[in-house]
Scaffold this motif. Structure first.
Motif, PDB file in Angstrom:
ATOM      1  N   LEU A 195     -10.046   9.234 -10.062  1.00 58.73           N
ATOM      2  CA  LEU A 195      -9.091   8.344 -10.723  1.00 58.73           C
ATOM      3  C   LEU A 195      -8.962   6.994 -10.014  1.00 58.73           C
ATOM      4  O   LEU A 195      -8.283   6.099 -10.508  1.00 58.73           O
ATOM      5  CB  LEU A 195      -7.715   9.012 -10.813  1.00 58.73           C
ATOM      6  CG  LEU A 195      -7.568  10.137 -11.839  1.00 58.73           C
ATOM      7  CD1 LEU A 195      -6.238  10.852 -11.655  1.00 58.73           C
ATOM      8  CD2 LEU A 195      -7.686   9.607 -13.256  1.00 58.73           C
ATOM      9  N   GLY A 196      -9.613   6.869  -8.870  1.00 57.23           N
ATOM     10  CA  GLY A 196      -9.577   5.593  -8.153  1.00 57.23           C
ATOM     11  C   GLY A 196      -8.732   5.595  -6.902  1.00 57.23           C
ATOM     12  O   GLY A 196      -8.665   4.591  -6.192  1.00 57.23           O
ATOM     13  N   HIS A 197      -8.070   6.729  -6.612  1.00 56.55           N
ATOM     14  CA  HIS A 197      -7.272   6.816  -5.398  1.00 56.55           C
ATOM     15  C   HIS A 197      -8.175   7.036  -4.184  1.00 56.55           C
ATOM     16  O   HIS A 197      -9.294   7.532  -4.306  1.00 56.55           O
ATOM     17  CB  HIS A 197      -6.262   7.960  -5.507  1.00 56.55           C
ATOM     18  CG  HIS A 197      -5.359   7.856  -6.694  1.00 56.55           C
ATOM     19  ND1 HIS A 197      -4.474   6.823  -6.855  1.00 56.55           N
ATOM     20  CD2 HIS A 197      -5.230   8.636  -7.803  1.00 56.55           C
ATOM     21  CE1 HIS A 197      -3.818   6.974  -8.005  1.00 56.55           C
ATOM     22  NE2 HIS A 197      -4.277   8.068  -8.590  1.00 56.55           N
ATOM     23  N   THR A 198      -7.670   6.664  -3.012  1.00 55.96           N
ATOM     24  CA  THR A 198      -8.399   6.879  -1.763  1.00 55.96           C
ATOM     25  C   THR A 198      -7.906   8.174  -1.120  1.00 55.96           C
ATOM     26  O   THR A 198      -6.703   8.362  -0.932  1.00 55.96           O
ATOM     27  CB  THR A 198      -8.174   5.710  -0.792  1.00 55.96           C
ATOM     28  OG1 THR A 198      -8.724   4.522  -1.366  1.00 55.96           O
ATOM     29  CG2 THR A 198      -8.847   5.976   0.544  1.00 55.96           C
ATOM     30  N   TYR A 248       0.842  -1.192   0.000  1.00 54.89           N
ATOM     31  CA  TYR A 248       0.000   0.000   0.000  1.00 54.89           C
ATOM     32  C   TYR A 248       0.883   1.251   0.000  1.00 54.89           C
ATOM     33  O   TYR A 248       1.685   1.455   0.918  1.00 54.89           O
ATOM     34  CB  TYR A 248      -0.913   0.015   1.224  1.00 54.89           C
ATOM     35  CG  TYR A 248      -1.996  -1.037   1.159  1.00 54.89           C
ATOM     36  CD1 TYR A 248      -3.263  -0.725   0.679  1.00 54.89           C
ATOM     37  CD2 TYR A 248      -1.747  -2.349   1.550  1.00 54.89           C
ATOM     38  CE1 TYR A 248      -4.254  -1.687   0.599  1.00 54.89           C
ATOM     39  CE2 TYR A 248      -2.738  -3.320   1.470  1.00 54.89           C
ATOM     40  CZ  TYR A 248      -3.989  -2.979   0.997  1.00 54.89           C
ATOM     41  OH  TYR A 248      -4.965  -3.938   0.915  1.00 54.89           O
ATOM     42  N   LEU A 249       0.744   2.074  -1.031  1.00 53.03           N
ATOM     43  CA  LEU A 249       1.480   3.334  -1.117  1.00 53.03           C
ATOM     44  C   LEU A 249       0.626   4.435  -0.512  1.00 53.03           C
ATOM     45  O   LEU A 249      -0.479   4.712  -0.992  1.00 53.03           O
ATOM     46  CB  LEU A 249       1.802   3.670  -2.570  1.00 53.03           C
ATOM     47  CG  LEU A 249       2.565   2.598  -3.368  1.00 53.03           C
ATOM     48  CD1 LEU A 249       2.882   3.116  -4.763  1.00 53.03           C
ATOM     49  CD2 LEU A 249       3.844   2.192  -2.649  1.00 53.03           C
ATOM     50  N   THR A 250       1.112   5.065   0.547  1.00 52.18           N
ATOM     51  CA  THR A 250       0.353   6.127   1.209  1.00 52.18           C
ATOM     52  C   THR A 250       1.182   7.399   1.249  1.00 52.18           C
ATOM     53  O   THR A 250       2.389   7.361   1.495  1.00 52.18           O
ATOM     54  CB  THR A 250      -0.046   5.715   2.647  1.00 52.18           C
ATOM     55  OG1 THR A 250       1.108   5.665   3.488  1.00 52.18           O
ATOM     56  CG2 THR A 250      -0.732   4.347   2.649  1.00 52.18           C
ATOM     57  N   HIS A 266       0.574  14.017 -10.031  1.00 51.56           N
ATOM     58  CA  HIS A 266       1.053  12.840  -9.294  1.00 51.56           C
ATOM     59  C   HIS A 266       0.020  11.721  -9.358  1.00 51.56           C
ATOM     60  O   HIS A 266       0.341  10.567  -9.665  1.00 51.56           O
ATOM     61  CB  HIS A 266       1.298  13.270  -7.844  1.00 51.56           C
ATOM     62  CG  HIS A 266       1.929  12.240  -6.970  1.00 51.56           C
ATOM     63  ND1 HIS A 266       1.204  11.304  -6.275  1.00 51.56           N
ATOM     64  CD2 HIS A 266       3.225  12.014  -6.660  1.00 51.56           C
ATOM     65  CE1 HIS A 266       2.020  10.538  -5.567  1.00 51.56           C
ATOM     66  NE2 HIS A 266       3.257  10.951  -5.775  1.00 51.56           N
ATOM     67  N   ALA A 267      -1.240  12.061  -9.088  1.00 46.35           N
ATOM     68  CA  ALA A 267      -2.320  11.068  -9.111  1.00 46.35           C
ATOM     69  C   ALA A 267      -2.515  10.504 -10.507  1.00 46.35           C
ATOM     70  O   ALA A 267      -2.808   9.307 -10.668  1.00 46.35           O
ATOM     71  CB  ALA A 267      -3.616  11.701  -8.593  1.00 46.35           C
ATOM     72  N   ASN A 269      -3.231   2.406  -7.568  1.00 47.72           N
ATOM     73  CA  ASN A 269      -4.077   3.225  -6.699  1.00 47.72           C
ATOM     74  C   ASN A 269      -3.333   3.497  -5.401  1.00 47.72           C
ATOM     75  O   ASN A 269      -2.780   2.579  -4.792  1.00 47.72           O
ATOM     76  CB  ASN A 269      -5.393   2.515  -6.386  1.00 47.72           C
ATOM     77  CG  ASN A 269      -6.307   2.439  -7.586  1.00 47.72           C
ATOM     78  OD1 ASN A 269      -6.211   3.240  -8.499  1.00 47.72           O
ATOM     79  ND2 ASN A 269      -7.201   1.469  -7.586  1.00 47.72           N
ATOM     80  N   ALA A 270      -3.322   4.750  -4.982  1.00 47.51           N
ATOM     81  CA  ALA A 270      -2.636   5.148  -3.753  1.00 47.51           C
ATOM     82  C   ALA A 270      -3.648   5.688  -2.749  1.00 47.51           C
ATOM     83  O   ALA A 270      -4.822   5.876  -3.063  1.00 47.51           O
ATOM     84  CB  ALA A 270      -1.575   6.205  -4.056  1.00 47.51           C
ATOM     85  N   THR A 271      -3.165   5.931  -1.533  1.00 42.31           N
ATOM     86  CA  THR A 271      -3.976   6.565  -0.492  1.00 42.31           C
ATOM     87  C   THR A 271      -3.325   7.878  -0.102  1.00 42.31           C
ATOM     88  O   THR A 271      -2.146   7.913   0.250  1.00 42.31           O
ATOM     89  CB  THR A 271      -4.102   5.666   0.751  1.00 42.31           C
ATOM     90  OG1 THR A 271      -4.625   4.391   0.358  1.00 42.31           O
ATOM     91  CG2 THR A 271      -5.022   6.296   1.783  1.00 42.31           C
TER      92      THR A 271
END
Length: 316
Positions: A196-199, A144-146, A158-159, A168-170
């Motif tokens: 874009l699907g990121h949290t 998980y990339l946060t 960046h996103a 997908n990142a958080t």
């Protein structure tokens, strides 16, 4: 029970006096649903899609897992319409309730990445039990990339880069940073990060150490959630729908503040790998940032060792 729900949500909702037209679409998802949803969004219209479980299953088998997520991310409501379109009032129908209700909910929850669909919309206390502060599961083979302390000035680019790579990142955002970004770039300028699907998650308003006394809980939690909810057009953020990370990984010592966290957020998480991207002396190069991440990811026991990576927007 269904009788109770009937009392809570009578069949004449929405309110008769509302001056609103509700556009609802049944029997999908159809092959063009993503384009359909985008056109409506571009026109400033939110619709409600009542999907059949089997159609969701068929769509994802053809287009891939996650192919339907953007319909919900665009602000539309995705709802259930049974699995196979049986007539629920027919006494002769042999209704497989597990398939028509449970399987449909599970399929939709997976398709739009919405765990609350599995339980009819859970309260924050229930979600807290489902998603304790050591999520995600240790045995998951996922990194998980946060990213903390944003939104930074380049967050949209960046996103997009991560999205183009299929990642997908958080993003754990600070309330004051969200406010400042929108004041500079305009209302709605951050919406696409989530689309874009990121949290997008919360990180307090001003990076307050929650282990210290005198925390302004209304400012750090309520104002932050309201700012994020507006920025990504997500009312769920106002009702315990966000993830949370405490600054410095420090949880509050007093029960009242800790209780507030449980009421405001569906889960809280820290990290297991610190990239130290914030320390330019320790990580003077890109490779220096990558080394601890790749070393952990390549370990045969990385799931048990932890796999949530701590990074920061705008650093290094």
């Amino acid at each position: 029970k269904s009788e109770d729900v009937k009392e809570e949500f009578p069949d004449d909702v929405p309110n008769q006096d509302e001056k609103v037209v509700y556009l609802t679409f049944e029997d999908g998802p159809h092959s063009d649903v993503r384009e359909h949803a985008q056109v409506l969004h571009d026109l400033g219209v939110n619709a409600t899609y009542f999907w059949l479980g089997w159609a969701v299953d068929a769509f994802e088998k053809k287009e891939g897992r996650g192919a339907l997520r953007n319909v919900s991310a665009l602000g539309h409501t995705v709802a259930a319409h049974t699995w196979s379109h049986p007539n629920l009032r027919s006494e002769s129908a042999k209704l497989n309730r597990s398939q028509e209700i449970d399987d449909t909910n599970a399929k939709i929850a997976q398709a739009i990445d919405s765990p609350e669909k599995l339980d009819g919309g859970m309260k924050s206390e229930d979600v807290k039990e489902e998603f304790p502060d050591d999520v995600p599961n240790q045995d998951e083979k996922v990194v998980y990339l946060t990213f903390e302390d944003g939104p930074h000035s380049d967050v949209r680019e960046h996103a997009q880069v991560l999205h183009d790579l299929g990642v997908n990142a958080t993003y754990f955002w600070l309330g004051w940073q969200v406010e400042a970004f929108e004041e500079k770039h305009g209302r709605g300028s951050l919406w696409n990060v989530s689309a874009l699907g990121h949290t997008v998650a919360a990180h307090t308003w001003g990076h307050q150490n929650l282990g210290k006394k005198g925390v302004n809980r209304s400012r750090e939690f309520d104002d932050t959630n309201a700012e994020i909810a507006q920025a990504i057009d997500s009312p769920r953020a106002l009702d315990g729908g966000l993830l949370f990370r405490p600054p410095y990984g420090t949880y509050p010592l007093d029960g009242d503040t800790l209780g507030d966290l449980a009421e405001h957020y569906k889960a809280s998480m820290t990290w297991s790998v610190d990239s130290r991207d914030w320390d330019t002396k320790a990580t003077p190069t890109t490779q220096a940032v990558l080394n601890p991440i790749l070393s952990r990811a390549r370990s045969p026991n990385f799931g048990a060792e932890g796999h949530i990576i701590l990074m920061h927007e705008g650093k290094n």
